[in-house]
Structure formats: C-alpha cells, structure tokens
Design an enzyme around this catalytic site. Structure first.
Site, mmCIF file in Angstrom:
data_model
loop_
_atom_site.group_PDB
_atom_site.id
_atom_site.type_symbol
_atom_site.label_atom_id
_atom_site.label_comp_id
_atom_site.label_asym_id
_atom_site.label_seq_id
_atom_site.Cartn_x
_atom_site.Cartn_y
_atom_site.Cartn_z
ATOM 1 C CE1 TYR A 90 -2.734 -3.516 -7.773
ATOM 2 C CE2 TYR A 90 -2.322 -5.641 -6.745
ATOM 3 C CZ TYR A 90 -3.182 -4.750 -7.352
ATOM 4 O OH TYR A 90 -4.503 -5.086 -7.532
ATOM 5 C CG PHE A 131 -7.346 -3.036 0.053
ATOM 6 C CD1 PHE A 131 -7.483 -2.116 1.071
ATOM 7 C CD2 PHE A 131 -6.068 -3.442 -0.314
ATOM 8 C CE1 PHE A 131 -6.350 -1.599 1.707
ATOM 9 C CE2 PHE A 131 -4.937 -2.927 0.320
ATOM 10 C CZ PHE A 131 -5.083 -2.009 1.339
ATOM 11 C CD GLU A 132 -6.228 -2.279 -7.370
ATOM 12 O OE1 GLU A 132 -6.618 -1.162 -7.759
ATOM 13 O OE2 GLU A 132 -5.889 -3.178 -8.150
ATOM 14 C CB ILE A 133 -2.276 0.871 -1.056
ATOM 15 C CG1 ILE A 133 -3.420 1.006 -0.032
ATOM 16 C CG2 ILE A 133 -1.348 2.095 -0.983
ATOM 17 C CD1 ILE A 133 -2.945 1.077 1.416
ATOM 18 C CG HIS A 182 -5.530 -3.986 -11.531
ATOM 19 N ND1 HIS A 182 -6.092 -3.126 -10.626
ATOM 20 C CD2 HIS A 182 -5.745 -3.430 -12.750
ATOM 21 C CE1 HIS A 182 -6.619 -2.090 -11.261
ATOM 22 N NE2 HIS A 182 -6.428 -2.255 -12.545
#
Ligand SMILES: Nc1nc2c(ncn2[C@@H]2O[C@H](COP(=O)(O)OP(=O)(O)O)[C@@H](O)[C@H]2O)c(=O)[nH]1
Ligand SMILES: *[C@@H]1O[C@H](CO)[C@@H](O)[C@H](O)[C@H]1NC(C)=O
Ligand SMILES: *[C@@H]1O[C@H](CO)[C@@H](O)[C@H](O)[C@H]1NC(C)=O
Ligand SMILES: [Mg+2]
Length: 404
Positions: free
Chosen positions: A234, A291-293, A328
C-alpha cells in the site's frame, strides 16, 4: 529562340546538379560538421549544435538555454516486463472532462511509456461519449464496468430513518458531504467493493485516479514493479488528519474488530502512526486515498474482508460518514508490516486542495517537475507525513526544514 531555350535548360540542369551534390556531401558529414568558432562562442544566444544524444555534452556545464537536450530521452515505451496492473477510476458520466484532464497528466508523466490498462467503474451505465473520449486518451486497454446494485445501496441491517436523521443533523452542522447519500455509497464502495468487481479480479495491482488530479514530475520507472520488487502492499503521497465529525465511533469499531480477530493484526504494525497512546485513542491520521497504488490481493484477503465486514455492520458508513481514506489507512497500518507501506516522495501530485511537491531541488529539476515547492503540504502542521517518517525511523529528506 530555340538556341536561348536550350541554353536556359542547360543552366537549370547544371543548377539542379550542384544542389544535389551539395546535399549529398553535407548529409554524409553531418556528425562531423563544424560550425565557425564564432558561432559556438560562450554567451551566444544560439546554442551550439549537438550530436543526437549529446554524449559529448556531459563534460561541459549544463546549458541554461534551450534546447534542453543534454540528457538522453527515455525510450518511448518501456521494453521491460509488464506487471499485472491497472489504473482504476470510479466516476459518473458527468465527470468526463475532469477525468480526461487526470488521464492526460497520468499518460504524459507515466503511462505513455508503460501502456497499462484502465478500468472505469460507475453505479450507472457509462455513455458512448464517456467511453469514446477516455479510450482515445488511455494508451492501454480500457474497460467499463457497472457496479452491482447490492454494492451501492443500503444493506438490510441499516435503519433508514436513523440514517436520514443523521444526514439532516450533518447538513445543519455544515459537514462536507454530510447530507449526501451518494457520497456515502461511494465511500463504502471504495472501502469494501471496488477490488472485488469482476473487471478487477483480472489484476494484482491497482493505481487509483480521481477526476481533476495533476502529476507534476516525470515518473521514469514502473511504480508497480517497484511495489512488487520491494514487497510493498500500500502506498500514499499525502497524509492528513480526518474531520473528527465524520468518524466519531470509527475507532471503537476498529477496537471491536481487533478484539474479535487478533489473528489479523500484524505484530510489526504502524500503530504509532495512528495513535499517541498505543491504541487507546485515534489521532485521526490517514493516508489520502484519492491517490493509491496498492495490492488488490491484500484487499481481497480474509483479513481485509473480515475488517470491512465488521466495520460495515457497525453502521458508520451511514450513521456517520466514514470515508474510505481512514478505513483503508487503519487497515494498512494495523494489518500490514511497517515496511509494506510506501511513501512515494517522487510522485508529485495535486488533488484539491493539497499538493505534494517533492522535497529537494535537484530531484525536481531532473524530473522536469512543474510544481511550486512552496505549495508542498508534507511538512505542514496538518500533514501526518512527518509522523510516518518517525514511525519508520526514516531520515527526512534533505531540505525539508526549508519547506516547513
Ligand atoms: N459513479 C459515481 N462515482 C462517484 C459518485 N460520487 C463520487 N464519485 C467518484 O468517487 C470519487 C470521489 O469523489 P469526489 O467527488 O472526487 O470526492 P472528494 O475527492 O472526496 O471531494 C471520484 O472518482 C468521483 O468521480 C457517484 O455518485 N457515482
Ligand atoms: C493477475 O492477477 C490476478 C489476481 O491475482 C490473477 O487471477 C490473474 O491470473 C493474473 N494474470 C496474469 C496474466 O498473471
Ligand atoms: C462493539 O461491540 C460491542 C459488543 O459486541 C457492541 O455493543 C458495540 O456496539 C460495538 N461498537 C461498535 C462501534 O461497533
Ligand atoms: Mg476527488
């Protein structure tokens, strides 16, 4: 008359021959061609001509004038192995022109070199214009999915009257999106369902993109491969404190979950990012999830699904206004190892109203960044990024005090 014509034809023929000769000789000597020395002289406004990749240039000082071709350009597309990854965007048809801007930023700064796919999800059907424009902009494959009704509606255990009353109260208190039903469905969907959409089952990695975001620096490497190679699950670029009015009982629900499922809690976790008193209370720090990768298989794991199901039954998505960002973030901080989280300092990013502009001038120059370093939010008092550095015993980037 005939004599003059023949004479003229002869002159034209001779001229054509001369011109051809000139071109043939000059093109064969292009790399060794030397300009008169007065032309390349130091302060001349005309830049000195350079061979195609400017290798010889490296010994000279960097030019402060254009053309800025002192560095070899990266290849147009990366030849390396592609990851099992996709971009993902939740959007309405009316978001078309705002998501178009985001796609353009992502393509220009990153994806034109990698051509990853892009999945679009919507609680309604996407219209033809949305599909036509977005598929023209994305360099990879595009896929369009409709969200099943049961993932975008009130679960049967929710008391509708109680939920409606809360929306009224929050509207009076002027809490942002406080009276919105659709925003609540959106937050619940991003918290617990997007990674289970049939289109997402084909992938292991995702990068979430929202409408109207900007990327300010070139990203010249595969961020998904970085995540895999470094065992990351994450990642984030901005972190901050959540509005407490939207999550008054979220931490109680988390404590209920950790008491019921102690086996899902990672020993080497990031609790110090979330709490000043070893978990008694929540400090409201979270990673900003627009924004998340991240790793989809982690979100699809029993641990995460038990976590989401447990929070969902506590009702806070509707009786309060829990956002997917704290949901999250708390999961990542408690159920992943510290070193499985990553701060992408090098991904320069904007989503209204915050900017992440990388600390360090040389980095910004080398990556053609166009953000104003004064706008960087990282070392602001409302950011939690310094706390993330402390949690991980990381040295803050050089020059961070200047940006404070
Ligand atoms: N399909 C759909 N997408 C939505 C809806 N509401 C929000 N979104 C998407 O959910 C994401 C978050 O919404 P946004 O308005 O950006 O919220 P904010 O960033 O918290 O202000 C964006 O990608 C929106 O396009 C909705 O009702 N339907
Ligand atoms: C990509 O990942 C998904 C989820 O783990 C998996 O089901 C799928 O087979 C993978 N595809 C490829 C080409 O490896
Ligand atoms: C926590 O669990 C207790 C007992 O199961 C329950 O009464 C309480 O409502 C739960 N709190 C939250 C916020 O879910
Ligand atoms: Mg947004």
């Amino acid at each position: 008359m005939a004599g003059t014509q023949r004479y003229l034809r002869y002159i034209v023929f001779a001229l054509v021959c001369l011109i051809l000769l000139f071109f043939i000789s000059s093109s064969s000597s292009v790399t060794s061609a030397n300009w008169p020395s007065s032309y390349t002289g130091g302060d001349s406004a005309v830049p000195s001509p350079q061979p195609p990749h400017g290798k010889e240039q490296q010994t000279e000082p960097k030019p402060s004038s254009t053309p800025n071709n002192d560095k070899a350009l990266p290849p147009a597309t990366d030849a390396g192995e592609r990851m099992n990854a996709t971009f993902v965007t939740l959007a309405r048809n009316s978001d078309l022109w705002e998501i178009a801007k985001s796609i353009r930023h992502v393509e220009d700064r990153f994806n034109r070199k990698f051509n990853y796919d892009w999945v679009f999800l919507n609680d309604d059907d996407f219209n033809d214009e949305f599909k036509k424009v977005t598929s023209a902009l994305v360099s990879g494959k595009t896929k369009y999915g409709k969200i099943p009704e049961e993932h975008w509606s009130f679960p049967d255990f929710i008391d509708q009257d109680r939920a409606a009353k809360v929306r009224e109260e929050m509207k009076e208190k002027k809490i942002i999106y406080g009276d919105s039903i659709s925003y609540r469905h959106m937050c619940r969907y991003e918290s617990g369902f997007f990674f289970r959409h049939p289109l997402m089952l084909d992938y292991e990695w995702y990068w979430r993109v929202e409408p109207s975001i900007e990327l300010y620096c070139d990203i010249n490497y595969d961020t998904f491969k970085f995540m895999a190679d470094n065992k990351k699950k994450y990642s984030f670029v901005l972190s901050l404190y959540e509005y407490v009015e939207t999550i008054p009982t979220l931490w109680d629900a988390v404590k209920n979950f950790t008491a019921t499922y102690p086996q899902h809690i990672e020993k080497d976790n990031s609790m110090t990012f979330l709490s000043e008193d070893d978990g008694k209370t929540y400090n409201h720090c979270h990673f900003w999830s627009n924004f998340e990768i991240g790793n989809l298989n982690w979100l699809r794991s029993d641990a995460y699904i038990d976590y989401f199901t447990s929070l969902d039954h506590a009702g806070g998505f509707f009786y309060e206004r829990w956002g997917d960002a704290p949901v999250h973030s708390i999961a990542a901080a408690l159920m992943l190892k510290k070193e499985e989280l990553h701060f992408f300092n090098d991904i320069a990013y904007y989503h209204v109203p915050f900017t992440h502009c990388p600390t360090g001038e040389q980095y910004r120059l080398d990556h053609k960044c166009h953000c104003n370093p004064k706008d960087n939010f990282d070392w602001n008092g409302y950011s939690c990024t310094a706390r993330f550095y402390e949690t991980n015993n990381m040295k803050k980037p050089e020059g961070y005090e200047k940006d404070q």
